[in-house]
Design a protein around this motif. Structure first.
Motif, PDB file in Angstrom:
ATOM      1  N   THR A 149       0.970  -1.192   0.102  1.00 27.27           N
ATOM      2  CA  THR A 149       0.046  -0.064  -0.069  1.00 27.27           C
ATOM      3  C   THR A 149       0.788   1.094  -0.031  1.00 27.27           C
ATOM      4  O   THR A 149       1.949   1.204   0.433  1.00 27.27           O
ATOM      5  N   GLU A 150       0.423   2.175  -0.678  1.00 29.59           N
ATOM      6  CA  GLU A 150       1.067   3.670  -0.548  1.00 29.59           C
ATOM      7  C   GLU A 150       0.134   4.509   0.225  1.00 29.59           C
ATOM      8  O   GLU A 150      -1.033   4.692   0.362  1.00 29.59           O
ATOM      9  N   SER A 151       0.854   5.258   1.064  1.00 30.03           N
ATOM     10  CA  SER A 151       0.275   6.320   2.066  1.00 30.03           C
ATOM     11  C   SER A 151       0.798   7.759   1.873  1.00 30.03           C
ATOM     12  O   SER A 151       1.718   7.885   2.174  1.00 30.03           O
ATOM     13  N   PRO A 152       0.202   8.601   0.943  1.00 27.44           N
ATOM     14  CA  PRO A 152       0.675   9.684   0.685  1.00 27.44           C
ATOM     15  C   PRO A 152       0.448  10.657   1.622  1.00 27.44           C
ATOM     16  O   PRO A 152      -0.695  10.680   2.280  1.00 27.44           O
ATOM     17  N   ALA A 153       1.602  11.461   2.004  1.00 29.88           N
ATOM     18  CA  ALA A 153       1.628  12.601   3.011  1.00 29.88           C
ATOM     19  C   ALA A 153       1.669  13.682   2.062  1.00 29.88           C
ATOM     20  O   ALA A 153       2.708  14.064   1.515  1.00 29.88           O
ATOM     21  N   HIS A 154       0.840  14.703   2.313  1.00 31.57           N
ATOM     22  CA  HIS A 154       0.864  15.856   1.514  1.00 31.57           C
ATOM     23  C   HIS A 154       1.244  16.944   2.509  1.00 31.57           C
ATOM     24  O   HIS A 154       0.810  17.174   3.781  1.00 31.57           O
ATOM     25  N   LEU A 155       2.366  17.744   2.207  1.00 33.11           N
ATOM     26  CA  LEU A 155       2.919  18.665   3.127  1.00 33.11           C
ATOM     27  C   LEU A 155       2.364  20.021   2.895  1.00 33.11           C
ATOM     28  O   LEU A 155       2.420  20.865   1.860  1.00 33.11           O
ATOM     29  N   ASP A 156       1.279  20.381   3.746  1.00 30.84           N
ATOM     30  CA  ASP A 156       0.318  21.540   3.584  1.00 30.84           C
ATOM     31  C   ASP A 156       1.215  22.703   3.926  1.00 30.84           C
ATOM     32  O   ASP A 156       0.929  23.588   3.166  1.00 30.84           O
ATOM     33  N   PHE A 190       0.970  18.748   7.860  1.00 34.58           N
ATOM     34  CA  PHE A 190       0.911  17.869   6.646  1.00 34.58           C
ATOM     35  C   PHE A 190      -0.624  17.123   7.144  1.00 34.58           C
ATOM     36  O   PHE A 190      -1.353  17.038   8.313  1.00 34.58           O
ATOM     37  N   THR A 191      -1.115  16.273   5.714  1.00 29.99           N
ATOM     38  CA  THR A 191      -2.222  15.768   5.828  1.00 29.99           C
ATOM     39  C   THR A 191      -1.966  14.150   5.298  1.00 29.99           C
ATOM     40  O   THR A 191      -1.208  14.101   4.137  1.00 29.99           O
ATOM     41  N   THR A 192      -2.389  13.219   5.840  1.00 31.88           N
ATOM     42  CA  THR A 192      -2.122  11.980   5.587  1.00 31.88           C
ATOM     43  C   THR A 192      -3.486  11.591   4.782  1.00 31.88           C
ATOM     44  O   THR A 192      -4.792  11.627   5.234  1.00 31.88           O
ATOM     45  N   ARG A 193      -3.333  11.476   3.457  1.00 33.16           N
ATOM     46  CA  ARG A 193      -4.484  11.256   2.537  1.00 33.16           C
ATOM     47  C   ARG A 193      -4.893   9.816   2.368  1.00 33.16           C
ATOM     48  O   ARG A 193      -4.205   8.918   2.840  1.00 33.16           O
ATOM     49  N   ASN A 194      -6.104   9.570   1.599  1.00 32.60           N
ATOM     50  CA  ASN A 194      -6.410   8.174   1.318  1.00 32.60           C
ATOM     51  C   ASN A 194      -5.281   7.475   0.586  1.00 32.60           C
ATOM     52  O   ASN A 194      -4.640   8.224  -0.320  1.00 32.60           O
ATOM     53  N   GLY A 195      -4.941   6.355   0.665  1.00 32.70           N
ATOM     54  CA  GLY A 195      -3.846   5.766   0.024  1.00 32.70           C
ATOM     55  C   GLY A 195      -4.273   4.913  -1.249  1.00 32.70           C
ATOM     56  O   GLY A 195      -5.308   5.173  -1.662  1.00 32.70           O
ATOM     57  N   LYS A 196      -3.199   4.118  -1.641  1.00 34.58           N
ATOM     58  CA  LYS A 196      -3.517   3.395  -2.814  1.00 34.58           C
ATOM     59  C   LYS A 196      -2.981   1.875  -2.608  1.00 34.58           C
ATOM     60  O   LYS A 196      -2.117   1.663  -1.779  1.00 34.58           O
TER      61      LYS A 196
END
Length: 330
Positions: free
Chosen positions: A257-264, A317-323
């Protein structure tokens, strides 16, 4: 892309003791302290092969990038779910980051991603969320920062010095320690945004055994770093799996799985003063030094290695929906 319309609805347990809060999660007021450590790439690759590639290759395959891993200690002031109204909680964490090339069958150029094989956190909610949703290998631990009395970074957790029927667990054992010399000077403010942060890191990583090992991989690395600076997303991959109830040697679910973290926002940060030494306790339950190919001076069961450089950064940051990048059939 996984078709979520074919998945069963999650039986929501909010209000009934649920501690796996739903993503996305917003984390504000995060201060991270990062230390670059020299790693022996052959050892790291063997670790990657045994923990990631053993499941997903040849469809998906991961290879090491350079000879550097990052150890970070961080404190989150406020984390909250953006999907349900629950509340706010902070936490502390310590983790190792391994940069990897991701190769997919039929894909010409690799993609830069990151893997976190060891992660210690001091709250049970963060542990359960990370493990259940994204597959992070999280463990409960006590995290001490340099801002606490003692002037050290320390990660404590439960360990087993050896594997034997008579070995008793050692609780709250000091597993990772970072101590610095000449560190009481002013902390530098070298950047106020993600572009400045990446420039500082790249400058520090230009050494004789640097990241850019081949022309193709170098081009891919520059491209992916450029993408990071453009879309502010850090991709992290994990092996998410659960043991089968029928047989402990089998997995009832297994996926990359990939967990994308967006740097706000990156507020400020810079290089940390002084020289930092990382000491890791050698034990059979946490074979960190061997897994990551760390070298240095030994004193009994303790290995001490010098950090190549260290920096700090304050960000949101925000942890978004993964893949789901790969899933075992069955």
């Amino acid at each position: 892309m996984t078709d979520t319309s074919k998945m069963p609805d999650y039986v929501d347990r909010l209000g009934h003791g649920e501690i796996c809060f739903p993503q996305p999660l917003r984390l504000e007021g995060t201060t991270s302290y990062a230390f670059a450590l020299e790693a022996e790439s052959t050892s790291v690759q063997a670790f990657v092969d045994s923990q990631l590639n053993a499941a997903c290759a040849p469809e998906l395959r991961y290879e090491t990038v350079g000879d550097t891993v990052l150890l970070t200690f961080l404190e989150v002031a406020a984390a909250t779910s953006l999907s349900q109204t629950i509340g706010v909680q902070g936490d502390r964490e310590a983790m190792f980051w391994v940069p990897l090339w991701e190769y997919r069958e039929g894909q010409i150029f690799p993609r830069l991603t990151f893997w976190v094989p060891y992660l210690f956190i001091n709250v049970d909610t963060g542990l359960v969320v990370g493990r259940e949703i994204w597959g992070y290998r999280k463990t409960l631990g006590d995290i001490q920062l340099v801002t606490d009395p003692g002037d050290r970074f320390v990660a404590r957790t439960t360990i087993f010095p050896t594997f034997a029927d008579t070995t008793r667990a050692v609780e709250n054992a000091e597993l990772i320690t970072l101590t610095g010399t000449d560190v009481h000077g002013p902390w530098r403010d070298d950047f106020q945004d993600i572009g400045g942060m990446l420039n500082v890191i790249m400058d520090q990583m230009r050494h004789p055994q640097g990241l850019l090992e081949t022309m193709v991989e170098g081009a891919a690395f520059v491209w992916d770093i450029g993408k990071l600076a453009f879309d502010f997303i850090v991709p992290v991959v994990n092996l998410k799996q659960f043991r089968a109830a029928e047989d402990w040697t089998k997995a009832c679910y297994q996926a990359i799985t990939e967990s994308p973290a967006h740097l706000d926002a990156v507020h400020r940060g810079g290089l940390m003063p002084g020289q930092w030494a990382c000491t890791i306790r050698d034990c059979e339950s946490h074979q960190i030094a061997r897994d990551l190919g760390l070298s240095g001076t030994r004193d009994g069961d303790l290995l001490t290695t010098q950090a190549r450089f260290a920096f700090w950064v304050n960000f949101d940051f925000t942890t978004r929906n993964g893949k789901t990048l790969w899933q075992a059939p069955g």
